[in-house]
Scaffold this active site. Structure first.
Site, short mmCIF file in Angstrom:
data_model
loop_
_atom_site.label_atom_id
_atom_site.label_comp_id
_atom_site.label_asym_id
_atom_site.label_seq_id
_atom_site.Cartn_x
_atom_site.Cartn_y
_atom_site.Cartn_z
N GLU A 78 -0.23 -9.14 -6.91
CA GLU A 78 1.08 -9.57 -6.41
C GLU A 78 0.96 -10.53 -5.23
OE1 GLU A 78 3.76 -6.37 -5.41
OE2 GLU A 78 5.45 -7.76 -5.13
N LYS A 258 7.43 1.74 -2.21
CA LYS A 258 6.67 0.81 -3.06
C LYS A 258 5.97 -0.22 -2.18
CE LYS A 258 6.04 -3.01 -5.73
NZ LYS A 258 5.67 -4.36 -5.28
N ASP A 274 -9.07 6.64 -6.97
CA ASP A 274 -8.09 6.96 -8.01
C ASP A 274 -6.68 6.73 -7.44
OD1 ASP A 274 -6.32 8.24 -9.75
OD2 ASP A 274 -7.73 9.84 -10.24
N HIS A 371 8.14 -14.33 0.61
CA HIS A 371 7.53 -13.83 -0.63
C HIS A 371 7.62 -14.89 -1.72
CE1 HIS A 371 6.45 -11.15 -3.86
NE2 HIS A 371 7.59 -11.43 -4.47
C1 LIG Z 1 4.90 -13.94 3.74
C2 LIG Z 1 4.94 -13.81 5.26
C3 LIG Z 1 3.62 -13.19 5.74
C4 LIG Z 1 5.11 -15.19 5.87
O1 LIG Z 1 5.36 -15.01 7.21
P1 LIG Z 1 5.43 -16.18 8.26
O2 LIG Z 1 6.44 -15.82 9.27
O3 LIG Z 1 5.54 -17.49 7.56
O4 LIG Z 1 4.01 -16.02 8.88
P2 LIG Z 1 3.34 -16.74 10.11
O5 LIG Z 1 3.19 -18.18 9.79
O6 LIG Z 1 4.00 -16.33 11.39
O7 LIG Z 1 1.92 -16.03 10.05
C5 LIG Z 1 1.68 -14.75 10.59
C6 LIG Z 1 0.42 -14.21 9.95
O8 LIG Z 1 0.73 -13.81 8.60
C7 LIG Z 1 -0.40 -14.10 7.76
N1 LIG Z 1 0.01 -15.11 6.76
C8 LIG Z 1 1.11 -15.90 6.77
N2 LIG Z 1 1.14 -16.67 5.66
C9 LIG Z 1 0.03 -16.39 4.95
C10 LIG Z 1 -0.50 -16.84 3.72
N3 LIG Z 1 0.12 -17.76 2.97
N4 LIG Z 1 -1.64 -16.32 3.28
C11 LIG Z 1 -2.29 -15.36 4.00
N5 LIG Z 1 -1.85 -14.90 5.19
C12 LIG Z 1 -0.70 -15.39 5.64
C13 LIG Z 1 -1.49 -14.66 8.66
O9 LIG Z 1 -2.33 -13.62 9.06
C14 LIG Z 1 -0.70 -15.22 9.82
O10 LIG Z 1 -1.44 -15.27 11.01
P3 LIG Z 1 -2.40 -16.56 11.33
O11 LIG Z 1 -3.49 -16.54 10.30
O12 LIG Z 1 -1.52 -17.77 11.20
O13 LIG Z 1 -2.88 -16.30 12.70
C15 LIG Z 1 6.15 -12.93 5.75
O14 LIG Z 1 7.32 -13.51 5.31
C16 LIG Z 1 6.06 -11.50 5.29
O15 LIG Z 1 5.30 -10.71 5.84
N6 LIG Z 1 6.90 -11.13 4.29
C17 LIG Z 1 6.85 -9.83 3.66
C18 LIG Z 1 6.31 -10.03 2.27
C19 LIG Z 1 6.08 -8.75 1.52
O16 LIG Z 1 6.33 -7.66 1.97
N7 LIG Z 1 5.56 -8.90 0.32
C20 LIG Z 1 5.30 -7.82 -0.57
C21 LIG Z 1 5.94 -8.09 -1.89
S1 LIG Z 1 7.65 -7.66 -1.86
C22 LIG Z 1 7.57 -5.97 -2.23
O17 LIG Z 1 6.94 -5.64 -3.19
C23 LIG Z 1 7.97 -4.86 -1.29
C24 LIG Z 1 9.34 -4.76 -0.68
C25 LIG Z 1 9.64 -5.94 0.16
O18 LIG Z 1 10.33 -4.63 -1.67
C26 LIG Z 1 9.26 -3.50 0.16
C27 LIG Z 1 10.55 -3.11 0.83
O19 LIG Z 1 11.63 -3.43 0.30
O20 LIG Z 1 10.46 -2.42 1.87
N1 LIG Z 2 -5.81 14.98 -11.21
C1 LIG Z 2 -6.76 14.15 -10.78
O1 LIG Z 2 -6.58 13.45 -9.79
C2 LIG Z 2 -8.06 14.09 -11.51
C3 LIG Z 2 -8.96 13.12 -11.18
N2 LIG Z 2 -10.19 13.05 -11.81
C4 LIG Z 2 -11.19 12.02 -11.53
O2 LIG Z 2 -12.26 12.65 -10.82
C5 LIG Z 2 -13.05 11.68 -10.15
C6 LIG Z 2 -13.36 12.16 -8.75
O3 LIG Z 2 -13.98 13.43 -8.83
P1 LIG Z 2 -15.19 13.78 -7.87
O4 LIG Z 2 -15.45 15.23 -7.99
O5 LIG Z 2 -14.94 13.23 -6.51
O6 LIG Z 2 -16.36 12.91 -8.46
P2 LIG Z 2 -17.70 13.32 -9.20
O7 LIG Z 2 -17.43 14.16 -10.39
O8 LIG Z 2 -18.43 12.03 -9.42
O9 LIG Z 2 -18.46 14.24 -8.11
C7 LIG Z 2 -18.88 13.75 -6.88
C8 LIG Z 2 -20.32 13.28 -6.98
O10 LIG Z 2 -20.73 12.73 -5.74
C9 LIG Z 2 -21.98 13.26 -5.38
N3 LIG Z 2 -22.17 13.24 -3.94
C10 LIG Z 2 -23.15 12.56 -3.30
N4 LIG Z 2 -23.05 12.69 -1.98
C11 LIG Z 2 -21.98 13.47 -1.75
C12 LIG Z 2 -21.36 13.93 -0.55
N5 LIG Z 2 -21.83 13.63 0.66
N6 LIG Z 2 -20.25 14.69 -0.66
C13 LIG Z 2 -19.74 15.00 -1.87
N7 LIG Z 2 -20.29 14.59 -3.04
C14 LIG Z 2 -21.41 13.82 -2.99
C15 LIG Z 2 -21.97 14.66 -5.95
O11 LIG Z 2 -23.29 15.07 -6.12
P3 LIG Z 2 -23.65 16.57 -6.56
O12 LIG Z 2 -23.43 16.62 -8.03
O13 LIG Z 2 -25.07 16.71 -6.16
O14 LIG Z 2 -22.74 17.49 -5.81
C16 LIG Z 2 -21.26 14.45 -7.29
O15 LIG Z 2 -22.18 14.04 -8.28
C17 LIG Z 2 -12.24 10.41 -10.14
O16 LIG Z 2 -12.79 9.55 -11.12
C18 LIG Z 2 -10.85 10.88 -10.60
O17 LIG Z 2 -10.18 9.82 -11.25
C19 LIG Z 2 -10.58 14.00 -12.72
C20 LIG Z 2 -9.71 15.00 -13.08
C21 LIG Z 2 -8.36 15.10 -12.56
#
Ligand SMILES: CC(C)(COP(=O)([O-])OP(=O)([O-])OC[C@H]1O[C@@H](n2cnc3c(N)ncnc32)[C@H](O)[C@@H]1OP(=O)([O-])[O-])[C@@H](O)C(=O)NCCC(=O)NCCSC(=O)C[C@@](C)(O)CC(=O)[O-]
Ligand SMILES: NC(=O)C1=CN([C@@H]2O[C@H](COP(=O)(O)OP(=O)(O)OC[C@H]3O[C@@H](n4cnc5c(N)ncnc54)[C@H](OP(=O)(O)O)[C@@H]3O)[C@@H](O)[C@H]2O)C=CC1
Length: 424
Positions: A78, A258, A274, A371
């Site tokens: 997005e 969202k 996940d 946006h």
């Molecule tokens: C789009 C901006 C950032 C413009 O904003 P602006 O005022 O033109 O930005 P600016 O020129 O003042 O820049 C500020 C900083 O923004 C960044 N920035 C600025 N422009 C860029 C760019 N092109 N590419 C990458 N970074 C950018 C950058 O870090 C920049 O700092 P600088 O680098 O200049 O020091 C602003 O209008 C904004 O934040 N809008 C919000 C947009 C948004 O939320 N988008 C998500 C999609 S919409 C949605 O899905 C969710 C929603 C909105 O429905 C959630 C809700 O309803 O609550």
């Molecule tokens: N409802 C849900 O959200 C569900 C999600 N999933 C899926 O399960 C997965 C995640 O399960 P998860 O059990 O985390 O993954 P894994 O099954 O891969 O288990 C973790 C692995 O990491 C290893 N490991 C190494 N270092 C560490 C450490 N420091 N601490 C813990 N583990 C370590 C473990 O080794 P060792 O074997 O020696 O312990 C193990 O093999 C995701 O892919 C997810 O999408 C699955 C079912 C349902």
């Protein structure tokens, strides 16, 4: 489609793609896409593998979290999401950055018993054997205990109508822990079956990860929020009002949330986590008091705007596909993290930054100005603009009364016609 897809999973990749191409009448150019994005090792990760589906990865900048500068890789399709995160973070950085807290990191899973005639009695038997059951859980995945984790707590909840949930809390260390916990739950369910002479309806982790809560906050002098003709104080008041509306109205809360998940999902994907689990847990937590509400709150006293977000974020830095995904590994390096709590804290701060930028835009210029400016690129590409044509088309689209597909296609056709005339 007439194909018989029985044992499709046993076919080779070449056979599978050929069957799909024949059955869905794909052209050679369409069929070539399977090869173009083919990554052989991925056929071991999912079933019936055809090809990879690329998503763009970018970097959000300007974050300061708990005093540390951080850059955040994000995977999203997005436009404006990464710009918004960087924009929100830049404002918060000027006020010292985000602060985060994480007090506990345990996963919870449930064993559900059904058709109980005396739920309280069954619960009492289970709790009387609590320590033994915790030991059974640990024995089912002993490596976890060796790493300092393991089963921590057992509780029972009477769900009514003869159902009892036995909740097991486990310290899963660096992993998300779903699979580990599920193995432990199934072992405990067997022991409970013997103890209570019941058969569990099911044993599975809960994605309502209330023992993995993370909080991020920020405090901004209102002067930092000034936007065009809007004073900082007015913007702060409007952001606080927007926050109130998200607490009152599920229609608004869903959109508010969202926007927060725009950031959280993008980081989850970038780190091999996940995101469905994070989505379901976060939305469930947003409805914890019975009404679905905004995941963040913003308040102002006229001088300062204070933002807070609290979410269940049971992420991992190992496990699942993380260790076999080179980019997930790379992104841990870019983030500068090696533990799950570090990742969860960054994720919460990212969600709050994303929310701040969206709300500030919504209550001032409106979302479309910033946006849509960035969305126009996607529109032009979707309408068929080439890389060479893109700058001209974007310039013309900015001025166009309507910014839609038909207008864009019309502009591209006109541009090509005028080029042909000039070439002649
Ligand atoms: C789009 C901006 C950032 C413009 O904003 P602006 O005022 O033109 O930005 P600016 O020129 O003042 O820049 C500020 C900083 O923004 C960044 N920035 C600025 N422009 C860029 C760019 N092109 N590419 C990458 N970074 C950018 C950058 O870090 C920049 O700092 P600088 O680098 O200049 O020091 C602003 O209008 C904004 O934040 N809008 C919000 C947009 C948004 O939320 N988008 C998500 C999609 S919409 C949605 O899905 C969710 C929603 C909105 O429905 C959630 C809700 O309803 O609550
Ligand atoms: N409802 C849900 O959200 C569900 C999600 N999933 C899926 O399960 C997965 C995640 O399960 P998860 O059990 O985390 O993954 P894994 O099954 O891969 O288990 C973790 C692995 O990491 C290893 N490991 C190494 N270092 C560490 C450490 N420091 N601490 C813990 N583990 C370590 C473990 O080794 P060792 O074997 O020696 O312990 C193990 O093999 C995701 O892919 C997810 O999408 C699955 C079912 C349902």
């Amino acid at each position: 489609m007439t194909a018989d897809f029985r044992h499709f999973y046993q076919k080779s990749w070449a056979e599978r793609t050929a069957i799909v191409a024949a059955q869905t009448q794909l052209s050679p150019a369409e069929t070539a896409l399977f090869k173009k994005y083919y990554a052989p090792q991925h056929s071991e990760i999912i079933e019936n593998y055809l090809t990879d589906y690329p998503l763009p990865m970018g970097l959000a900048v300007n974050f300061v979290i708990d005093g540390q500068p951080v850059v955040i890789p994000m995977v999203t399709e997005e436009p404006s999401v990464i710009a918004a995160a960087s924009n929100g973070a830049k404002i918060v950085k000027r006020a010292g950055g985000f602060k985060t807290t994480l007090t506990k990191r345990e996963m919870v899973g449930q064993i559900v018993l059904e058709q109980l005639t005396d739920t309280a009695k069954t619960a009492a038997v289970i709790m009387a054997n609590r320590d033994d059951l915790l030991a059974v859980a640990d024995d089912a995945h002993p490596s976890l205990k060796k790493r300092g984790g393991g089963a921590r707590q057992l509780r029972t909840r009477d769900l009514g109508q003869g159902y009892l949930s036995i909740d097991l809390f486990v310290d899963v260390q660096a992993a998300m822990g779903a699979n580990m916990l599920n193995s432990m739950l199934e072992a405990v369910a067997k022991s409970i079956g013997v103890l209570t002479k019941t058969n569990a309806l099911m044993s599975i982790l809960s994605n309502y990860a209330t023992a993995s809560l993370v909080k991020a906050t920020c405090e901004l002098p209102v002067s930092l929020l000034q936007a065009g003709r809007y004073s900082g104080k007015l913007v702060a008041q409007k952001i606080a009002s927007a926050s109130t509306v998200a607490q009152l109205d599920p229609y608004r809360a869903a959109t508010h949330n969202k926007g927060i998940m725009n950031g959280i999902d993008a980081l989850a994907i970038a780190t091999g986590n996940d995101w469905r689990a994070l989505e379901s847990g976060s939305h469930a937590y947003a409805a914890k008091d019975g009404q679905y509400r905004g995941m963040s709150t913003w308040t102002t006293d006229g001088q300062t705007l204070t933002g807070t977000i609290e979410l269940p974020l049971p992420v991992g830095v190992v496990g699942g596909s993380i260790k076999i995904n080179e980019l997930a590994q790379l992104n841990q390096r870019i983030l500068g993290i090696s533990t799950a709590p570090e990742l969860a804290k960054i994720m919460a701060a990212l969600g709050l930054a994303q929310n701040l930028a969206a709300l500030r835009a919504l209550v001032t210029t409106g979302i479309q100005q910033g946006h849509m400016h960035l969305q126009l690129k996607s529109l032009a590409l979707a309408a068929g603009a080439t890389a060479v044509e893109l700058p001209t088309i974007l310039q013309q689209l900015e001025q166009a009364p309507q910014q839609d597909l038909a207008t864009t296609q019309h502009l591209i056709t006109k541009l090509r016609q005028s080029k042909e005339e000039n070439d002649d």
